[in-house]
Scaffold this motif. Sequence first.
Motif, mmCIF file in Angstrom:
data_model
loop_
_atom_site.group_PDB
_atom_site.id
_atom_site.type_symbol
_atom_site.label_atom_id
_atom_site.label_comp_id
_atom_site.label_asym_id
_atom_site.label_seq_id
_atom_site.Cartn_x
_atom_site.Cartn_y
_atom_site.Cartn_z
ATOM 1 N N ALA A 1 47.069 -29.800 -1.913
ATOM 2 C CA ALA A 1 45.159 -29.473 -0.865
ATOM 3 C C ALA A 1 44.578 -30.044 -1.505
ATOM 4 O O ALA A 1 43.333 -30.593 -0.754
ATOM 5 C CB ALA A 1 45.468 -29.284 0.099
ATOM 6 N N GLU A 2 44.457 -29.555 -3.270
ATOM 7 C CA GLU A 2 43.378 -29.787 -3.507
ATOM 8 C C GLU A 2 42.745 -31.173 -3.549
ATOM 9 O O GLU A 2 43.543 -31.883 -3.985
ATOM 10 C CB GLU A 2 43.812 -28.951 -5.158
ATOM 11 N N ASN A 3 41.774 -31.159 -3.814
ATOM 12 C CA ASN A 3 40.970 -32.326 -3.673
ATOM 13 C C ASN A 3 41.130 -33.457 -2.944
ATOM 14 O O ASN A 3 40.778 -34.441 -3.451
ATOM 15 C CB ASN A 3 41.315 -32.786 -5.647
ATOM 16 N N THR A 4 41.684 -32.978 -2.429
ATOM 17 C CA THR A 4 41.542 -34.298 -1.080
ATOM 18 C C THR A 4 40.385 -34.600 -0.180
ATOM 19 O O THR A 4 39.625 -33.602 -0.158
ATOM 20 C CB THR A 4 42.574 -33.485 -0.008
ATOM 21 N N THR A 5 40.609 -35.982 -0.136
ATOM 22 C CA THR A 5 38.972 -35.964 0.402
ATOM 23 C C THR A 5 38.967 -36.873 2.091
ATOM 24 O O THR A 5 40.133 -36.944 2.458
ATOM 25 C CB THR A 5 38.478 -37.476 -0.096
ATOM 26 N N ALA A 6 37.815 -36.500 2.761
ATOM 27 C CA ALA A 6 38.055 -36.892 4.369
ATOM 28 C C ALA A 6 36.784 -36.558 4.491
ATOM 29 O O ALA A 6 35.737 -36.351 3.985
ATOM 30 C CB ALA A 6 38.801 -35.504 4.714
ATOM 31 N N VAL A 7 36.278 -37.926 5.648
ATOM 32 C CA VAL A 7 35.198 -37.912 6.198
ATOM 33 C C VAL A 7 35.257 -38.035 7.820
ATOM 34 O O VAL A 7 36.291 -38.174 8.710
ATOM 35 C CB VAL A 7 33.942 -39.267 6.127
ATOM 36 N N GLU A 8 34.373 -37.096 8.825
ATOM 37 C CA GLU A 8 33.880 -36.787 9.875
ATOM 38 C C GLU A 8 33.216 -37.876 11.043
ATOM 39 O O GLU A 8 31.998 -37.117 10.655
ATOM 40 C CB GLU A 8 34.916 -35.815 10.328
ATOM 41 N N PRO B 1 35.262 -33.172 -2.868
ATOM 42 C CA PRO B 1 36.486 -33.028 -2.135
ATOM 43 C C PRO B 1 36.416 -31.439 -1.794
ATOM 44 O O PRO B 1 36.297 -30.564 -2.280
ATOM 45 C CB PRO B 1 37.521 -33.539 -3.673
ATOM 46 N N LEU B 2 37.579 -31.448 -1.210
ATOM 47 C CA LEU B 2 37.736 -29.876 -0.963
ATOM 48 C C LEU B 2 38.192 -29.488 -1.363
ATOM 49 O O LEU B 2 39.712 -29.902 -2.686
ATOM 50 C CB LEU B 2 39.488 -30.227 0.434
ATOM 51 N N GLY B 3 38.456 -27.528 -1.679
ATOM 52 C CA GLY B 3 38.952 -27.744 -2.310
ATOM 53 C C GLY B 3 38.022 -27.035 -4.034
ATOM 54 O O GLY B 3 38.962 -27.045 -5.282
ATOM 55 N N ALA B 4 37.418 -28.588 -4.428
ATOM 56 C CA ALA B 4 36.984 -28.404 -5.338
ATOM 57 C C ALA B 4 35.886 -28.080 -5.840
ATOM 58 O O ALA B 4 35.434 -27.399 -7.655
ATOM 59 C CB ALA B 4 35.582 -30.352 -5.560
ATOM 60 N N ARG B 5 34.736 -27.255 -4.987
ATOM 61 C CA ARG B 5 34.511 -25.920 -5.757
ATOM 62 C C ARG B 5 34.670 -24.481 -5.932
ATOM 63 O O ARG B 5 35.599 -24.139 -4.833
ATOM 64 C CB ARG B 5 33.011 -26.152 -4.830
ATOM 65 N N PRO B 6 34.333 -24.066 -6.647
ATOM 66 C CA PRO B 6 35.318 -22.535 -6.667
ATOM 67 C C PRO B 6 35.319 -21.608 -5.688
ATOM 68 O O PRO B 6 35.421 -20.205 -5.347
ATOM 69 C CB PRO B 6 35.223 -21.922 -8.410
ATOM 70 N N GLU B 7 33.031 -21.843 -5.358
ATOM 71 C CA GLU B 7 32.809 -21.147 -4.318
ATOM 72 C C GLU B 7 32.797 -21.673 -3.269
ATOM 73 O O GLU B 7 32.371 -23.084 -3.219
ATOM 74 C CB GLU B 7 31.624 -20.111 -4.399
ATOM 75 N N HIS B 8 32.525 -21.298 -2.449
ATOM 76 C CA HIS B 8 31.880 -21.484 -0.478
ATOM 77 C C HIS B 8 30.488 -22.033 -0.723
ATOM 78 O O HIS B 8 30.120 -21.433 -0.566
ATOM 79 C CB HIS B 8 31.998 -20.839 0.648
ATOM 80 N N VAL B 9 30.171 -23.400 -0.360
ATOM 81 C CA VAL B 9 29.160 -23.762 -0.241
ATOM 82 C C VAL B 9 28.775 -24.381 1.072
ATOM 83 O O VAL B 9 29.474 -25.227 1.504
ATOM 84 C CB VAL B 9 28.458 -24.846 -0.842
ATOM 85 N N PRO B 10 27.988 -24.191 2.345
ATOM 86 C CA PRO B 10 28.179 -25.070 3.453
ATOM 87 C C PRO B 10 27.967 -26.696 3.037
ATOM 88 O O PRO B 10 26.472 -26.740 1.696
ATOM 89 C CB PRO B 10 26.910 -24.208 3.729
ATOM 90 N N ARG B 11 28.384 -26.737 3.158
ATOM 91 C CA ARG B 11 28.676 -28.903 3.565
ATOM 92 C C ARG B 11 27.178 -29.819 4.027
ATOM 93 O O ARG B 11 26.981 -28.763 5.016
ATOM 94 C CB ARG B 11 29.889 -29.408 4.194
#
Length: 408
Positions: free
Chosen positions: A277-284, A323-333
């Motif tokens: 799932a790493e680097n999956t892109t998505a838009v909602e 993309p999803l999982g691209a950052r090592p730390e969680h940051v609010p989107r």
Amino acid sequence: MTDPEIDYGAVFKSLPGMVALLTPDLVYADANEAYLHAAGRTREQVVGRCLFDVFPDNPSDSGASGARNLLVSLQRVLATAERDGMALQRYDVQSLQRPGEWEERYWSPVNAPVLGPDGRVVLIVHRVEEVTELISARGVPEGSRPRVLEAELYSRARELQEVNERLRQAHSREREVALVLQAAMLPAPGDIGHHRAAVRYRPAVGALNICGDWYDLVDLPGDRIAVAVGDVVGHGLHAAGVMGQLRSALSAASLVADGPAQALEALGLYARSVSGAENTTAVETYIDWDTCTLTYSSAGHLPPALLRAQGDVEFLDGATDPPLGARPEHVPRPQAATGFAEGDTLVLYTDGLIERRAEDIDAGLARLANALTRHQGAHPEAQADAILLDLLPPGGTTDDTALVIVRL
């Protein structure tokens, strides 16, 4: 400390392998020392002349095909802007010391494009491996070399053909299973609630690069819906499985999240536990008809398009994040919002719809905007079919495509 300047002209001339540069007219622009030495030509005898004037086929050999085969390869590079490797060629070379005599040579060429800013081929790198000495070292009598070499190449070609056929059959079976799995996991086409919507999925043609794209429409409390598209890196059965997990997770998160950014944050955390799932892109996008507001967030995906009733197209790119999982730390989107009016149209899509090799992404976005304007006012179902017809090549693409159209 500054990086040293590199004299690329000197590097080119000193390369140990045979390399020449050809213009699109197949005229020598340059050739390095190794090429000139192996070919037995001076720079003056090569540069500025057509390759096939310098190295024509042996006129006394009715079966000579080296020049013809090379021409086909070079034309393929010019047409596709892609690298083309050739099988081992017998390409006799005329002796300059003994006019009228031709030296039996065996070359293995590779031709690669050099592209200009507009994506067109401006030069061809023509690299040649000289293998004549290897053929001679086998101890095969000179007169028998063509026959022996032809038999060996034929045998190897048959082996490769059999392997390729087995791979093709295996890929075909995996493709069929992946497409069935994909269809089972994607929502059925049709309107959502009392709102008009159209969805389309088109698999890649002639490739296994399929089943990584998805779409989703979720009915939310009040007069609201959530619309999403995504693209998993990878292909085939594994990508279809990852796609199903991420689509289901985002669908569930959308029902309880305060907005699309929070839903994508939850999906990003979940994606860290899903292999592939790493680097999956998505838009909602959340659509609220009570307030006539679109709220959206993007995880590295292409921006949704908003076709206004008066014909203008606005790309919603105000809340784009990695993309999803691209950052090592969680940051609010990030999250952004814009208003809409009755008669506007929202369009979400994946890269197979607009991206083309050796073309800037802005060209694809402009093509989409023009297509939306041309087909404005059509029912979403008819509009979806028309856009696919306008934007997808007749033979299909090498990437799958998802498309969602919602009339606001």
